[in-house]
Design a protein around this motif. Structure first.
Motif, short mmCIF file in Angstrom:
data_model
loop_
_atom_site.label_atom_id
_atom_site.label_comp_id
_atom_site.label_asym_id
_atom_site.label_seq_id
_atom_site.Cartn_x
_atom_site.Cartn_y
_atom_site.Cartn_z
N PRO A 166 0.80 -1.23 0.00
CA PRO A 166 0.00 0.00 0.00
C PRO A 166 0.83 1.29 0.00
N VAL A 167 2.05 1.23 0.56
CA VAL A 167 2.88 2.44 0.58
C VAL A 167 3.31 2.81 -0.83
N SER A 168 3.76 1.78 -1.63
CA SER A 168 4.13 2.09 -3.02
C SER A 168 2.92 2.51 -3.83
N LEU A 169 1.75 1.97 -3.51
CA LEU A 169 0.53 2.36 -4.23
C LEU A 169 0.26 3.84 -4.07
N VAL A 170 0.22 4.34 -2.84
CA VAL A 170 -0.12 5.76 -2.64
C VAL A 170 0.98 6.66 -3.20
N ARG A 171 2.23 6.21 -3.12
CA ARG A 171 3.32 7.00 -3.71
C ARG A 171 3.15 7.11 -5.22
N ASP A 172 2.81 5.98 -5.87
CA ASP A 172 2.64 5.99 -7.32
C ASP A 172 1.42 6.82 -7.74
N LEU A 173 0.34 6.76 -6.94
CA LEU A 173 -0.84 7.56 -7.25
C LEU A 173 -0.53 9.05 -7.12
N GLN A 174 0.34 9.39 -6.17
CA GLN A 174 0.79 10.79 -6.05
C GLN A 174 1.45 11.26 -7.35
N VAL A 175 2.34 10.43 -7.88
CA VAL A 175 3.06 10.79 -9.12
C VAL A 175 2.08 10.93 -10.28
N LEU A 176 1.14 10.01 -10.40
CA LEU A 176 0.16 10.05 -11.50
C LEU A 176 -0.68 11.33 -11.47
N ASN A 177 -0.94 11.83 -10.27
CA ASN A 177 -1.82 13.00 -10.13
C ASN A 177 -1.06 14.33 -10.08
N GLN A 178 0.22 14.31 -10.47
CA GLN A 178 0.99 15.55 -10.52
C GLN A 178 0.91 16.21 -11.90
N ASN A 179 1.40 17.43 -11.97
CA ASN A 179 1.55 18.16 -13.24
C ASN A 179 0.24 18.34 -14.01
N GLY A 180 -0.83 18.57 -13.25
CA GLY A 180 -2.10 18.89 -13.91
C GLY A 180 -2.95 17.70 -14.28
N TYR A 181 -2.44 16.48 -14.09
CA TYR A 181 -3.24 15.29 -14.37
C TYR A 181 -4.00 14.88 -13.12
N HIS A 182 -5.19 14.33 -13.31
CA HIS A 182 -5.94 13.84 -12.16
C HIS A 182 -6.77 12.62 -12.55
N PHE A 183 -6.54 11.54 -11.81
CA PHE A 183 -7.30 10.31 -12.03
C PHE A 183 -8.29 10.13 -10.88
N GLU A 184 -9.54 9.92 -11.22
CA GLU A 184 -10.59 9.71 -10.21
C GLU A 184 -10.71 8.22 -9.91
N MET A 185 -10.90 7.89 -8.64
CA MET A 185 -10.99 6.51 -8.20
C MET A 185 -12.40 5.97 -8.45
N ARG A 186 -12.49 4.97 -9.33
CA ARG A 186 -13.79 4.35 -9.63
C ARG A 186 -14.01 3.05 -8.86
N HIS A 187 -12.92 2.42 -8.42
CA HIS A 187 -13.04 1.15 -7.68
C HIS A 187 -11.80 1.02 -6.81
N LEU A 188 -12.00 0.73 -5.54
CA LEU A 188 -10.89 0.52 -4.60
C LEU A 188 -11.28 -0.61 -3.67
N GLN A 189 -10.48 -1.67 -3.65
CA GLN A 189 -10.86 -2.86 -2.89
C GLN A 189 -9.62 -3.66 -2.50
N ILE A 190 -9.62 -4.13 -1.27
CA ILE A 190 -8.55 -5.00 -0.77
C ILE A 190 -8.93 -6.46 -1.03
N PHE A 191 -7.94 -7.25 -1.42
CA PHE A 191 -8.10 -8.70 -1.54
C PHE A 191 -7.15 -9.33 -0.52
N ASP A 192 -7.70 -10.08 0.42
CA ASP A 192 -6.91 -10.60 1.53
C ASP A 192 -6.14 -11.85 1.08
N MET A 193 -5.09 -11.60 0.30
CA MET A 193 -4.29 -12.67 -0.31
C MET A 193 -3.41 -13.38 0.72
#
Length: 379
Positions: free
Chosen positions: A336-363
């Motif tokens: 999850p730490v790398s996930l939020v870090r990567d989402l931060q990068v994706l949403n920089q420089n004027g780009y914005h991705f909206e979350m349509r589905h977020l779900q944990i799978f207890d692997m």
């Protein structure tokens, strides 16, 4: 160092330890305590002092958490394999959800989302189809936490029954070693048990989702979400040997898939599947680093999929993806730490991705690890 304190555990953290606090001078210091449970009241001894936090160990349990139980595995106290066996499964899931929400709150406060109920199965033990064991002398098992001391085991409760049976029957037959060895014990594609020294044969083909029960549900949900985006093309990074690729190809015969994977053994296996299923007109596999692929190739503007290792994606790849402006992005995360870090990068420089589905799978029940599935849409 070595001072003792009474603390209450507030919640669990990435890495598996509980979080408590002690008063020191004019501030409260965070203490991470392994094998603790939320709402435990503990006597704790400080074992490590870091710049911003402390590590501690349990001296005694003054008042046990209502979520605490006796760990089912006799090796749990010493073994570094599982971190949460002492907590009931329902609360393990609740803590995983809290970890993810806390990370979003801290690092992605502007990201709106609804966290869907976590996907679980009844296989909270006997779910792993492969385990890696260490050997020294006649000892075979796992290291103690934060140590290279070996815990000798005759059983591993989170491994599937054929592996447990093999251990009980065959461990005494293994030749002793005067140096440290690493072994893989797994169920292969034919359903047979294999035991071999790591490095003695191709390790690439041993890569698979270790929990087939949850993996089946993860693949199904991923395919359903991808189908809902109605893609004409798909670029899939970190594709492995096609765990998602081949199910995704069933969405439509017209769906063109470019799958990228660095490990040549995995891409070779995928190419064999492409030949056997006659999918060469629909799927192309590339053996290259994911971050290099966009430098010479065009990515899909419909749907891009990421399933990176624990360290997440290279920043350069994320920047290229954002510049490509795909309508949808599927991200499957094992940390999850790398996930939020990567989402931060994706949403920089004027780009914005909206979350349509977020779900944990207890692997990975009995541990702090989990998979997270995200579907993002470019705003």
């Amino acid at each position: 160092m070595h001072s003792e304190h009474d603390i209450t555990i507030e919640k669990l953290a990435v890495g598996g330890s509980g979080i408590g606090r002690i008063d020191y001078q004019d501030k409260k210091l965070v203490v991470f305590v392994p094998k603790s449970a939320p709402d435990d009241l503990l006597r704790v001894r400080i074992t490590h002092v870091e710049k911003n936090f402390l590590n501690g160990e349990i001296v005694s349990i003054l008042k046990a958490s209502p979520f605490r139980r006796e760990a089912p595995c006799p090796y749990f106290k010493d073994c570094g394999g599982c971190s949460w066996q002492h907590i009931d499964e329902k609360h393990q899931v609740a803590q995983k959800e809290l970890i993810l929400k806390d990370l979003f709150k801290k690092f992605l406060p502007e990201q709106k989302y609804d966290l869907l109920p976590t996907v679980v199965t009844s296989n909270v033990f006997e779910y792993r189809n492969r385990i890696q064991l260490k050997q020294m002398g006649t000892k075979l098992g796992y290291f103690k936490p934060e140590s290279h001391d070996l815990v000798d085991i005759d059983d591993c409760m989170i491994s599937e029954k054929p592996l447990r049976d093999w251990l009980k029957t065959n461990k005494s037959k293994i030749r002793p070693s005067d140096k440290l060895l690493k072994h893989e014990l797994k169920i292969n594609a034919e359903g047979k048990v294999e035991f071999y020294k790591i490095g003695a044969q191709s390790e690439g083909l041993s890569f698979s989702q270790v929990n087939r029960f949850v993996n089946d549900l993860l693949v199904k949900t991923t395919v359903d979400l991808a189908k809902g985006t109605n893609p004409r093309s798909l670029t899939e990074f970190y594709a492995g040997s096609g765990n998602f690729t081949f199910p995704l190809s069933q969405i439509s015969k017209d769906l063109q898939i470019d799958a990228i994977e660095l490990n040549p053994d995995l891409t070779a296996k995928a190419v064999d599947t492409i030949k056997s299923q006659k999918l060469h007109k629909q799927i192309r596999f590339y053996t290259t680093k994911s971050e290099l692929f966009p430098l010479r190739n065009t990515m899909s503007s419909d749907l891009i999929m990421l399933d990176p290792p624990r360290q997440g994606c290279e920043k350069s790849l994320l920047v290229k993806i954002a510049e490509t402006k795909p309508t949808f992005l599927l991200y499957i995360s094992c940390h999850p730490v790398s996930l939020v870090r990567d989402l931060q990068v994706l949403n920089q420089n004027g780009y914005h991705f909206e979350m349509r589905h977020l779900q944990i799978f207890d692997m990975f029940p009995q541990t702090d690890h989990f998979e997270t599935l995200c579907l993002l849409e470019l705003a």
